[in-house]
Design a protein around this motif. Structure first.
Motif, PDB file in Angstrom:
ATOM      1  N   PHE A  92      10.684  25.771  29.373  1.00 56.59           N
ATOM      2  CA  PHE A  92      11.502  26.901  29.813  1.00 56.59           C
ATOM      3  C   PHE A  92      12.160  26.468  31.120  1.00 56.59           C
ATOM      4  O   PHE A  92      11.475  26.178  32.106  1.00 56.59           O
ATOM      5  CB  PHE A  92      10.633  28.141  30.024  1.00 56.59           C
ATOM      6  CG  PHE A  92      11.397  29.335  30.516  1.00 56.59           C
ATOM      7  CD1 PHE A  92      12.130  30.118  29.634  1.00 56.59           C
ATOM      8  CD2 PHE A  92      11.388  29.673  31.862  1.00 56.59           C
ATOM      9  CE1 PHE A  92      12.835  31.230  30.092  1.00 56.59           C
ATOM     10  CE2 PHE A  92      12.089  30.765  32.325  1.00 56.59           C
ATOM     11  CZ  PHE A  92      12.821  31.545  31.435  1.00 56.59           C
ATOM     12  N   PRO A 148      14.702  28.824  26.755  1.00 57.12           N
ATOM     13  CA  PRO A 148      13.526  28.207  26.118  1.00 57.12           C
ATOM     14  C   PRO A 148      13.959  27.102  25.146  1.00 57.12           C
ATOM     15  O   PRO A 148      15.038  27.162  24.555  1.00 57.12           O
ATOM     16  CB  PRO A 148      12.891  29.377  25.358  1.00 57.12           C
ATOM     17  CG  PRO A 148      14.049  30.274  25.030  1.00 57.12           C
ATOM     18  CD  PRO A 148      15.030  30.133  26.172  1.00 57.12           C
ATOM     19  N   LEU A 188       6.273  33.527  28.082  1.00 59.21           N
ATOM     20  CA  LEU A 188       6.034  32.079  28.147  1.00 59.21           C
ATOM     21  C   LEU A 188       4.726  31.654  27.487  1.00 59.21           C
ATOM     22  O   LEU A 188       4.264  30.526  27.687  1.00 59.21           O
ATOM     23  CB  LEU A 188       6.082  31.582  29.586  1.00 59.21           C
ATOM     24  CG  LEU A 188       7.410  31.856  30.315  1.00 59.21           C
ATOM     25  CD1 LEU A 188       7.357  31.315  31.729  1.00 59.21           C
ATOM     26  CD2 LEU A 188       8.568  31.245  29.545  1.00 59.21           C
TER      27      LEU A 188
END
Length: 278
Positions: free
Chosen positions: A63, A68, A86
């Protein structure tokens, strides 16, 4: 982007010993596992790097600048999803996915957190079906042949084995196993009324089993988890046919090739006899 990738790898190796959190995650073959990126309140993540560190070192997801990325050519390509928090989700799980994973989080102030997670992927419980040769007589059969079929759903790369419960020697005869151990053939008599057979499925991490008593099916019609003897044709007969064809082929071509070789030698002798002397 290449500069960032090189920097991220160097940063990862530099901060890898600074592990401040660890966790264990369990999953089942065919299911999913969520690797949670843990960080304290107020830790505003700017960059994140997910890696597999054992049994192989692979970059799984990153990321960077709000974008991403999961299209790295690892063994999880197409099976990894990086969520908005995440955390990394892996699915569908395979039996070889067990291992150690690490995530590196960097906040907007340059502080870093490294977390390790251990994933263990377990095999599901197998399903065993009993195929019985039901006698046409009204009286219950004194003996019957049974085929036990074992199957673990949504799984590959596992080992099948059988165990006769309560026996002095629980090992099964190799001649009674078919299709890499998934099918077991047994001959049952009145003395086997309470004898149970267990199918065991295993991978390097775990194992599970299912147990049945085949003799009970000799006196019943097909029921859930059981099937009539006619259905065994769909499981065992194709394997038997292949073995029979292979045997017939070896028997036929063996003598035929020898006879053909003799005929060729005889023809050569005749040609030498008929050829004129010089």
């Amino acid at each position: 982007m290449a500069v960032w990738s090189l920097w991220s790898l160097l940063l990862w190796k530099a901060l890898l010993p600074m592990v401040i959190a660890s966790a264990r995650v369990q999953g089942q073959v065919g299911g999913s596992a969520l690797l949670v990126a843990d960080h304290p309140p107020g830790f505003q993540v700017r960059e994140a790097i997910w890696r597999s560190v054992w049994p192989s070192e692979e970059l799984l997801a990153t990321f960077f600048r709000g974008s991403p990325e999961t299209l790295y050519h690892s063994r999880f390509l197409g099976r990894a999803q990086l969520h908005s928090n995440l955390s990394l989700e892996l699915r569908p799980l395979e039996s070889g996915d067990s291992g150690n994973f690490s995530v590196l989080l960097v906040d907007k102030q340059g502080r870093a957190r490294s977390q390790t997670l251990q994933l263990k992927v377990y095999v599901p419980r197998p399903v065993v079906k009993v195929f019985i040769a039901v006698s046409g007589d009204a009286q219950p059969p004194k003996t019957c042949q049974a085929f036990l079929s074992c199957w673990a759903p949504n799984i590959s790369d596992i080992t099948y084995s059988w165990r006769r419960e309560g026996a002095v020697d629980p090992a099964m005869e190799p001649g009674g196993l078919f299709t890499d151990g998934q099918v077991l053939r047994v001959s049952l008599g009145p003395g086997d009324k309470g004898v149970a057979y267990s199918c065991i499925v295993s991978n390097p991490v775990s194992w599970d089993l299912a147990t049945v008593i085949p003799w009970e099916s000799c006196h019943r019609q097909a029921a859930p988890g059981r099937a009539s003897y006619k259905d065994v044709l769909l499981v065992v007969v194709p394997v038997l046919l292949l073995l029979i064809l292979a045997g017939l082929s070896a028997w036929h071509w063996g003598p035929w090739s020898g006879k053909k070789k003799k005929d060729v030698c005889a023809d050569e002798v005749d040609q030498e006899t008929e050829s004129p002397l010089v």
